[in-house]
Design a protein around this motif. Structure first.
Motif, PDB file in Angstrom:
ATOM      1  N   ASP A 242      20.680  40.500  39.416  1.00 12.96           N
ATOM      2  CA  ASP A 242      19.805  41.641  39.171  1.00 12.96           C
ATOM      3  C   ASP A 242      19.024  41.989  40.436  1.00 12.96           C
ATOM      4  O   ASP A 242      18.455  41.106  41.086  1.00 12.96           O
ATOM      5  CB  ASP A 242      18.842  41.313  38.034  1.00 12.96           C
ATOM      6  CG  ASP A 242      18.014  42.512  37.623  1.00 12.96           C
ATOM      7  OD1 ASP A 242      16.964  42.749  38.256  1.00 12.96           O
ATOM      8  OD2 ASP A 242      18.420  43.212  36.682  1.00 12.96           O
ATOM      9  N   GLN A 281      12.798  55.038  29.883  1.00 10.47           N
ATOM     10  CA  GLN A 281      13.114  53.647  30.227  1.00 10.47           C
ATOM     11  C   GLN A 281      13.833  53.589  31.573  1.00 10.47           C
ATOM     12  O   GLN A 281      13.574  52.702  32.400  1.00 10.47           O
ATOM     13  CB  GLN A 281      13.978  53.034  29.127  1.00 10.47           C
ATOM     14  CG  GLN A 281      14.315  51.558  29.349  1.00 10.47           C
ATOM     15  CD  GLN A 281      15.261  51.019  28.281  1.00 10.47           C
ATOM     16  OE1 GLN A 281      15.710  51.754  27.392  1.00 10.47           O
ATOM     17  NE2 GLN A 281      15.570  49.735  28.362  1.00 10.47           N
ATOM     18  N   TYR A 282      14.720  54.549  31.793  1.00 12.76           N
ATOM     19  CA  TYR A 282      15.447  54.608  33.066  1.00 12.76           C
ATOM     20  C   TYR A 282      14.481  54.777  34.237  1.00 12.76           C
ATOM     21  O   TYR A 282      14.556  54.053  35.239  1.00 12.76           O
ATOM     22  CB  TYR A 282      16.447  55.768  33.025  1.00 12.76           C
ATOM     23  CG  TYR A 282      17.102  56.088  34.352  1.00 12.76           C
ATOM     24  CD1 TYR A 282      18.088  55.263  34.881  1.00 12.76           C
ATOM     25  CD2 TYR A 282      16.728  57.221  35.078  1.00 12.76           C
ATOM     26  CE1 TYR A 282      18.692  55.552  36.099  1.00 12.76           C
ATOM     27  CE2 TYR A 282      17.329  57.521  36.291  1.00 12.76           C
ATOM     28  CZ  TYR A 282      18.311  56.683  36.798  1.00 12.76           C
ATOM     29  OH  TYR A 282      18.896  56.984  38.006  1.00 12.76           O
ATOM     30  N   TRP A 285      12.337  51.735  34.993  1.00 16.86           N
ATOM     31  CA  TRP A 285      13.135  50.756  35.739  1.00 16.86           C
ATOM     32  C   TRP A 285      13.262  51.169  37.205  1.00 16.86           C
ATOM     33  O   TRP A 285      13.106  50.347  38.111  1.00 16.86           O
ATOM     34  CB  TRP A 285      14.511  50.642  35.070  1.00 16.86           C
ATOM     35  CG  TRP A 285      15.525  49.862  35.838  1.00 16.86           C
ATOM     36  CD1 TRP A 285      15.541  48.511  36.060  1.00 16.86           C
ATOM     37  CD2 TRP A 285      16.691  50.384  36.480  1.00 16.86           C
ATOM     38  NE1 TRP A 285      16.644  48.160  36.798  1.00 16.86           N
ATOM     39  CE2 TRP A 285      17.366  49.288  37.067  1.00 16.86           C
ATOM     40  CE3 TRP A 285      17.238  51.658  36.611  1.00 16.86           C
ATOM     41  CZ2 TRP A 285      18.557  49.442  37.784  1.00 16.86           C
ATOM     42  CZ3 TRP A 285      18.416  51.812  37.312  1.00 16.86           C
ATOM     43  CH2 TRP A 285      19.059  50.718  37.894  1.00 16.86           C
ATOM     44  N   GLN A 288      10.253  50.390  39.287  1.00 16.49           N
ATOM     45  CA  GLN A 288      10.110  48.976  39.650  1.00 16.49           C
ATOM     46  C   GLN A 288      10.826  48.662  40.958  1.00 16.49           C
ATOM     47  O   GLN A 288      10.269  48.009  41.838  1.00 16.49           O
ATOM     48  CB  GLN A 288      10.650  48.090  38.524  1.00 16.49           C
ATOM     49  CG  GLN A 288       9.840  48.137  37.246  1.00 16.49           C
ATOM     50  CD  GLN A 288      10.433  47.240  36.173  1.00 16.49           C
ATOM     51  OE1 GLN A 288      10.478  46.015  36.311  1.00 16.49           O
ATOM     52  NE2 GLN A 288      10.913  47.843  35.096  1.00 16.49           N
ATOM     53  N   TRP A 289      12.079  49.139  41.099  1.00 20.72           N
ATOM     54  CA  TRP A 289      12.770  48.806  42.348  1.00 20.72           C
ATOM     55  C   TRP A 289      12.264  49.639  43.524  1.00 20.72           C
ATOM     56  O   TRP A 289      12.299  49.179  44.667  1.00 20.72           O
ATOM     57  CB  TRP A 289      14.286  48.855  42.224  1.00 20.72           C
ATOM     58  CG  TRP A 289      14.958  50.052  41.626  1.00 20.72           C
ATOM     59  CD1 TRP A 289      15.522  50.144  40.397  1.00 20.72           C
ATOM     60  CD2 TRP A 289      15.192  51.328  42.260  1.00 20.72           C
ATOM     61  NE1 TRP A 289      16.082  51.394  40.205  1.00 20.72           N
ATOM     62  CE2 TRP A 289      15.906  52.130  41.339  1.00 20.72           C
ATOM     63  CE3 TRP A 289      14.882  51.862  43.506  1.00 20.72           C
ATOM     64  CZ2 TRP A 289      16.297  53.442  41.619  1.00 20.72           C
ATOM     65  CZ3 TRP A 289      15.267  53.167  43.790  1.00 20.72           C
ATOM     66  CH2 TRP A 289      15.955  53.932  42.862  1.00 20.72           C
TER      67      TRP A 289
END
Length: 588
Positions: A242, A281-282, A285, A288-289
């Motif tokens: 991940d 949700q996408y 995410w 975060q990165w």
């Protein structure tokens, strides 16, 4: 702009100048047709990071007056269109981001910290749901100034294209336009594009001289943070797992360039990852990165995020809270539209950590910038000028005559094609051309610097970095894709080109259309398509499968075995065919 709109009834134009002292639109009736809001554009490239102040006061008033079948077009600078999309009413449905080439100044400003800006944009919304309703509009073919043949070599497919030109895409490069001076070319195109029976008028709200105020932009701060080196554990490695887990293990301020081509949440069939999240949700995410990449970037270094324009807008909104905006690069991937306005471009969103350093590619400090994988005409930092073709005979002629076919690298890229042939692909559904990575890595890094790709896939980014003398770190969640990348890096060590042309039987696909087995044709596909065109001419309409059986001279099994769809069978019957030499058809 040179275009032809089939069966168009050009809309009547009406221009309303917005009063800076009175932003009320009470005198405007319900807007039932097509509206165009023209926002002020930059007079100084130094302002390209400063959005307009009063956009929120104009857009909602016009939106409230739109009828149920109305179309809204908003033309302006990238930084302003992002603000528009961020605040647009949920009652409007987004359709397209059109990238429009800006007329170049005699001397483009170059600051060596970002690429010169050479495009602005147009957002298209409707009040209704469903497909965008407009005419079939074509732009004329371009011709090479050296050989006077079409810029694109259509080869054996000329019979499937139209003599008047190619259908309009979402990148308008056919004419330069100065958005501060002349509205006519853009207004004319939109008036024809939406010249359908349900519309009569194009109302233009001209805000160019009425809303000049821009927010004061704080100069970027040069960060002085201790840089860290990657340990051998992470240097020149493909890591399987991940991306968030591995990013958190990397030290602060350790990466020279981060490239990100994430899943787009478009339901692609990836190995080891679901590309079908709820949209919030996408983006959570993604945030975060992006946050982790901002942490691991060295001061002054760049992160480049590739995505479709609508997704890139949301990435921009979050990234600007952590990083400094550099460029919104339009990559026109040179798809040739086969239907009404076809999305043909991607956004490469570039942000730096604090004040950006002078870009190595603009300072001549990149070292090796390409390899034998690239064709002779490709130069990572000096692109081929518009309209020059790729025919080998013409390339040789230009070289012998010392014809300069190069141009300045700006933020509009149109010389890099997507991978189209299986011989250049491996088993991954979404692969980038190596030439794109040669350019990005050469532009943003020096020899020996570290390149990170946290969605490494089959390895295009890390392979390109390896080839041109950079260190790399690739993170990929799929063991299957990681193995492909590792094996290809081993090929480089053995002296092989990982991007070489090679016959392959692939399983991965980037399209729902079935992949056909490679075979030897008893009758050429062109002959079969022209036969269907003959039948269509006699019948006066596109024939069905049964009618081809009845009136055709070839067995129907050839059509079943050689073509992936009936639409492909009828490709030539839908059009006129074209020639590589100039067509004297009159364009507007």
């Amino acid at each position: 702009m040179a275009h032809i709109s089939e069966n168009a009834k050009p809309l009547q134009g009406k221009i309303i100048n917005i009063d800076p002292q009175n932003l009320s639109l009470k005198q405007v009736d319900e807007l039932t047709d097509v509206c165009l809001i023209w926002l002020p554009c930059f007079n100084d490239e130094l302002l390209n990071n400063t959005p307009l102040q009063k956009i929120p006061h104009i857009i909602p008033q016009i939106t409230e007056k739109l009828g149920g079948k109305a179309t809204l077009i908003i033309v302006g600078e990238i930084i302003d269109l992002i603000q528009v999309q961020e605040q647009i009413s949920s009652s409007l449905h987004f359709h397209h981001w059109i990238a429009i080439r800006r007329r170049r100044q005699e001397k483009l400003l170059t600051h060596n910290q970002h690429l010169p800006n050479s495009h602005f944009g147009a957002l298209i919304y409707t009040k209704y749901q469903g497909s965008l309703q407009h005419t079939k509009t074509r732009i004329r073919y371009t011709y090479c100034p050296a050989c006077d043949k079409t810029t694109k070599d259509y080869g054996g497919k000329k019979h499937t294209y139209h003599e008047d030109g190619t259908l309009l895409s979402d990148v308008w490069r056919d004419e330069d336009c100065d958005p501060n001076i002349d509205l006519t070319p853009i207004i004319t195109r939109f008036a024809d594009l939406f010249g359908i029976d349900s519309y009569q008028q194009l109302t233009v709200f001209d805000c160019r001289k009425r809303l000049p105020e821009r927010r004061i932009s704080t100069p970027p701060i040069e960060l002085f943070l201790p840089e860290n080196q990657l340990t051998e554990e992470y240097t020149n490695k493909i890591l399987t797992g991940d991306c968030l887990d591995y990013l958190k293990k990397l030290p602060d301020n350790s990466i020279d360039f981060a490239f990100v081509d994430p899943p787009y949440n478009l339901k692609k069939q990836y190995s080891g990852y679901s590309d079908d999240l709820e949209i919030e949700q996408y983006f959570q995410w993604c945030d975060q990165w992006i946050r982790e990449i901002a942490r691991v970037l060295k001061p002054g270094r760049t992160c480049a995020i590739l995505n479709i324009p609508l997704r890139a807008i949301r990435h921009f909104i979050f990234s600007k809270t952590l990083l400094q905006f550099q460029n919104w690069i339009v990559w026109d991937a040179l798809a040739f539209p086969v239907r009404l306005i076809m999305p043909a471009h991607y956004t490469i969103l570039c942000f730096s950590k604090g004040k950006p350093r002078e870009l190595p590619g603009l300072m001549g400090e990149s070292g090796i910038t390409t390899t034998t994988s690239a064709p002779e005409t490709f130069n990572a930092l000096n692109p081929l000028a518009d309209d020059f073709c790729l025919r080998s005979s013409c390339i040789k002629k230009r070289k012998n005559l010392n014809i300069n076919d190069r141009t300045l690298l700006t933020d509009l890229w149109s010389d890099i094609h997507r991978l189209k042939h299986n011989s250049r692909r491996v088993d991954h559904p979404c692969q980038l051309p190596p030439h794109l990575m040669y350019r990005l890595i050469s532009l943003f890094t020096e020899m020996g610097e570290v390149v990170l790709d946290c969605f490494n896939g089959a390895g295009t980014t890390t392979l390109a970095a390896h080839q041109i003398g950079r260190k790399y770190i690739g993170i990929e969640i799929s063991p299957e894709y990681s193995k492909i990348a590792i094996d290809r890096h081993d090929e480089i060590v053995k002296g092989l080109d990982p991007f070489r042309k090679e016959d392959r039987i692939l399983r991965a696909k980037n399209s729902p259309v079935p992949r056909l087995i490679k075979q030897k044709y008893q009758v050429s596909k062109k002959t079969l398509q022209l036969e269907v065109k003959r039948i269509a001419h006699e019948l006066g309409y596109l024939p069905s499968r049964e009618e081809v059986i009845q009136y055709g001279q070839f067995p129907i099994k050839y059509y079943d075995e050689y073509f992936s769809s009936w639409g492909e069978v009828c490709a030539a019957a839908r059009t006129t065919g074209m020639k590589e030499t100039r067509n004297l058809t009159t364009f507007k």
